[in-house]
Design a protein around this motif. Structure first.
Motif, short mmCIF file in Angstrom:
data_model
loop_
_atom_site.label_atom_id
_atom_site.label_comp_id
_atom_site.label_asym_id
_atom_site.label_seq_id
_atom_site.Cartn_x
_atom_site.Cartn_y
_atom_site.Cartn_z
N ALA A 180 14.90 6.89 2.78
CA ALA A 180 16.15 7.39 1.94
C ALA A 180 15.46 8.53 1.31
O ALA A 180 16.33 9.38 1.13
N GLU A 181 14.15 8.55 0.82
CA GLU A 181 13.69 9.90 0.12
C GLU A 181 13.74 11.07 1.23
O GLU A 181 14.04 12.22 0.55
N SER A 182 13.44 10.83 2.62
CA SER A 182 13.63 12.05 3.40
C SER A 182 15.18 12.42 3.44
O SER A 182 15.46 13.73 3.55
N GLU A 183 15.99 11.33 3.36
CA GLU A 183 17.44 11.72 3.47
C GLU A 183 17.97 12.50 2.22
O GLU A 183 18.71 13.48 2.22
N THR A 184 17.30 11.89 1.18
CA THR A 184 17.55 12.98 -0.23
C THR A 184 17.36 14.28 0.07
O THR A 184 17.97 15.09 -0.63
N ARG A 185 15.88 14.28 0.31
CA ARG A 185 15.64 15.87 0.29
C ARG A 185 16.63 16.66 1.02
O ARG A 185 16.87 17.87 0.90
N ARG A 186 17.13 16.16 2.65
CA ARG A 186 17.83 16.74 3.28
C ARG A 186 19.44 17.00 2.63
O ARG A 186 19.83 18.27 2.66
N LEU A 187 19.63 16.07 1.60
CA LEU A 187 21.00 16.19 1.06
C LEU A 187 20.90 17.21 0.08
O LEU A 187 21.77 18.05 -0.40
N LYS A 188 19.56 17.41 -0.60
CA LYS A 188 19.59 18.49 -1.68
C LYS A 188 19.56 19.70 -1.00
O LYS A 188 20.17 20.68 -1.82
N ALA A 189 19.02 19.96 0.15
CA ALA A 189 19.07 21.16 0.63
C ALA A 189 20.56 21.50 1.02
O ALA A 189 20.89 22.80 1.01
N ARG A 190 21.27 20.55 1.58
CA ARG A 190 22.61 20.87 1.91
C ARG A 190 23.54 21.25 0.67
O ARG A 190 24.27 22.06 0.41
N LEU A 191 23.20 20.35 -0.68
CA LEU A 191 23.69 20.76 -2.06
C LEU A 191 23.51 22.24 -2.51
O LEU A 191 24.25 22.93 -2.96
N ALA A 192 22.25 22.55 -2.15
CA ALA A 192 21.96 24.06 -2.68
C ALA A 192 22.72 25.04 -1.81
O ALA A 192 23.31 25.93 -2.47
N GLU A 193 22.96 24.63 -0.55
CA GLU A 193 23.65 25.60 0.21
C GLU A 193 25.16 25.57 -0.28
O GLU A 193 25.94 26.42 -0.30
N ALA A 194 25.55 24.29 -0.67
CA ALA A 194 27.18 24.19 -1.05
C ALA A 194 27.31 24.97 -2.58
O ALA A 194 28.26 25.74 -2.84
N GLU A 195 26.22 24.88 -3.23
CA GLU A 195 26.42 25.65 -4.39
C GLU A 195 26.35 26.89 -4.54
O GLU A 195 27.04 27.84 -5.14
N ALA A 196 25.75 27.50 -3.33
CA ALA A 196 25.51 28.99 -3.09
C ALA A 196 27.07 29.32 -2.51
O ALA A 196 27.52 30.15 -2.83
N SER A 197 27.61 28.53 -2.07
CA SER A 197 29.02 28.88 -1.30
C SER A 197 29.91 28.71 -2.56
O SER A 197 30.97 29.51 -2.45
N VAL A 198 29.90 27.69 -3.42
CA VAL A 198 30.86 27.87 -4.55
C VAL A 198 30.71 28.84 -5.41
O VAL A 198 31.66 29.55 -5.92
N GLU A 199 29.33 29.60 -5.49
CA GLU A 199 29.19 30.49 -6.44
C GLU A 199 29.92 31.91 -5.86
O GLU A 199 30.45 32.71 -6.40
N ALA A 200 29.68 31.86 -4.55
CA ALA A 200 30.47 33.21 -3.84
C ALA A 200 31.87 33.02 -3.92
O ALA A 200 32.69 34.05 -3.98
N GLY A 201 32.67 31.78 -3.97
CA GLY A 201 33.99 31.52 -4.13
C GLY A 201 34.25 31.79 -5.55
O GLY A 201 35.42 32.50 -5.48
N ARG A 202 33.35 31.55 -6.33
CA ARG A 202 33.84 31.99 -7.85
C ARG A 202 33.94 33.33 -7.96
O ARG A 202 34.67 34.04 -8.55
N ARG A 203 32.88 33.98 -7.37
CA ARG A 203 32.89 35.45 -7.33
C ARG A 203 34.46 36.24 -7.01
O ARG A 203 34.99 37.04 -7.33
N ALA A 204 34.66 35.46 -5.92
CA ALA A 204 36.00 35.92 -5.04
C ALA A 204 37.13 35.72 -6.01
O ALA A 204 37.98 36.56 -6.14
N ALA A 205 37.13 34.48 -6.60
CA ALA A 205 38.15 34.12 -7.65
C ALA A 205 38.22 35.02 -8.68
O ALA A 205 39.44 35.56 -9.25
N ARG A 206 37.28 35.47 -9.12
CA ARG A 206 37.06 36.46 -10.49
C ARG A 206 37.64 37.65 -10.09
O ARG A 206 38.35 38.25 -10.77
N GLU A 207 37.33 38.24 -9.03
CA GLU A 207 38.10 39.48 -8.25
C GLU A 207 39.56 39.30 -8.11
O GLU A 207 40.11 40.25 -8.21
#
Length: 453
Positions: free
Chosen positions: A228-255
């Motif tokens: 489970a800990e290994s799976e959690t680390r993998r999910l955290k990495a995917r979450l960081a990627e998702a947050e980066a995508s959301v931030e990019a989307g926010r910048r596009a929304a502000r524009e």
């Protein structure tokens, strides 16, 4: 009680009888003598009675025998004339017995006690022997009765002994039965105990087995936790990627919000134009004042701070209360008994309430402010029948709730920003309502204002 003891006196010598008793009269004979004298007593006139017995002339025979027995026995023994008169009355009421005694042949079937009592009064020849014989007869009868009672008591004791023996035998049999039952129950309990011990041993074996299984489960759980800990680390990495995508989307929304910003600017311009139209409609002059002009200070050539302090309203000035009540939608909450006991404590509670509510009604009519007067319900012995005056809300605290707590509840119930004035000298009440945003004032301030009503 004095016993008449016959003896030879002057009267006896005159009658030719020198006989006398050498022992007290038997108790039964004595009681019979007193009864004969009491019955014959009523046939004599007061003048014929001895002086010591005249006070009992109006008594009934039973009361006479009860209260004058000793006196009659003493008079009978010491007064021959009184004894002769009593004997004459006996001769009239019991002629056969009197004649038989005079002839020296008393009836054989007569009661020895009756014969002895009559002989003691009439004093015929041989009366002492008759009295002694009656005493012996009474003693013999008493002895026979005692023997009979002893025999009956012995029979009763024998019956009780036999009953106790039977009861003992029955109790012994019962105890033997109970002992046998207890032994059988003990044997059953021993068997159950051995069975329980076997169950305990089986339970201990099962517990050891369960412990081994628990160890296995713990090992498996540790492995699963690691996975489970290994799976959690993998999910955290995917979450960081998702947050980066959301931030990019926010910048596009502000524009892409330029259209929305234009609409908001248009709405703001509309509001500003409406405000300018309202200012023109109200014809408000331009204001030359700035926020710094509102800060109190002393300018050169103006009055000193001491003069300004002299013009400020005091905390006990009624004008201060008028200014507070002049605020829009002001609400005045009054601690009723705190005010009345400050201003007029010598009056009864009912008159205190009426006087305060009358003044508040006039003040409400003058200022138009909302007014609530709170009284402590704990001081009420019976429910109060009170018609609230016009413009004043009257409240009594419920059982278990003080007036102070009710006032704090009223202050907390008001919306922030509304002017709320609480009249109370109680420091705890003042601090509590101040925390709720209300303005506390002293009771003396309200009393001074009401004195002008």
């Amino acid at each position: 009680m004095e016993q008449p003891t016959g003896g030879a006196g002057p009267a006896d010598a005159a009658d030719g009888t020198a006989e006398s008793l050498d022992r007290p009269l038997p108790e039964g004979v004595r009681r019979k003598v007193v009864a004969l004298v009491s019955d014959a007593f009523g046939g004599l006139t007061v003048g014929e009675l001895p002086a010591q017995l005249r006070q009992y002339a109006r008594f009934t025979p039973s009361r006479r025998a009860k209260f004058a027995g000793n006196a009659m026995a003493a008079a009978l023994e010491s007064d021959p004339v009184f004894r002769r008169r009593i004997g004459e009355r006996i001769g009239q009421t019991q002629p056969e017995l009197a004649e038989a005694l005079e002839s020296g042949a008393p009836p054989a079937a007569a009661d020895p006690v009756d014969v002895a009592a009559a002989a003691y009064v009439l004093r015929p020849a041989g009366w002492v022997k008759l009295v002694a014989a009656a005493g012996e007869e009474v003693q013999r009868a008493h002895a026979e009765r005692a023997d009979e009672e002893t025999r009956r008591e012995l029979e009763r004791l024998r019956e009780e002994l036999e009953h106790a023996r039977g009861q003992t035998r029955a109790d012994t049999e019962r105890l033997r039965s109970e002992l046998d039952a207890a032994r059988k129950e003990a044997d059953s309990l021993h068997r159950k105990l051995r069975s329980a011990l076997s169950e305990v041993k089986r339970g201990e074996a099962a517990l050891r087995k369960a412990g081994a299984e628990a160890d296995t489960v713990r090992a498996e759980t540790a492995a699963q936790v690691s996975a489970a800990e290994s799976e959690t680390r993998r999910l955290k990495a995917r979450l960081a990627e998702a947050e980066a995508s959301v931030e990019a989307g926010r910048r596009a929304a502000r524009e892409g919000r330029s259209v929305e910003d234009m609409r908001l600017r248009l709405l703001l311009d509309t509001v500003l134009d409406a405000a300018q139209g309202l200012r023109r409609e109200l014809a408000l002059p331009p204001s030359s004042l700035r926020p710094a002009d509102g800060v109190e200070a002393v300018e050169p050539g103006r009055m000193s701070p001491k003069d300004i302090a002299a013009r400020a309203l005091s905390e006990t000035d009624p004008a201060l209360l008028d200014q507070l009540l002049a605020l829009p939608q002001a609400h005045l909450i009054v601690d009723g008994y705190n005010v009345t006991k400050t201003g007029y404590p010598q009056m009864p509670l009912e008159k205190q309430r009426l006087r305060l509510l009358g003044g508040l009604s006039v003040l409400a009519a003058q200022t138009g402010a909302e007014m609530t007067c709170v009284f402590d319900g704990a001081e009420l012995a019976v429910p109060v029948l009170l018609a609230p005056p016009r413009g004043v809300r009257v409240l009594f605290s419920k059982a278990g709730v003080t007036a102070d707590e009710l006032i704090r509840q009223l202050a907390r119930a008001e919306p922030p920003g509304r002017p709320v004035v609480v009249v109370s000298t109680d420091r705890e009440v003042a601090d509590g309502v101040a925390k709720a945003g209300a303005r506390p004032v002293a009771s003396a301030l309200l009393l001074k204002r009401l004195s002008r009503v």
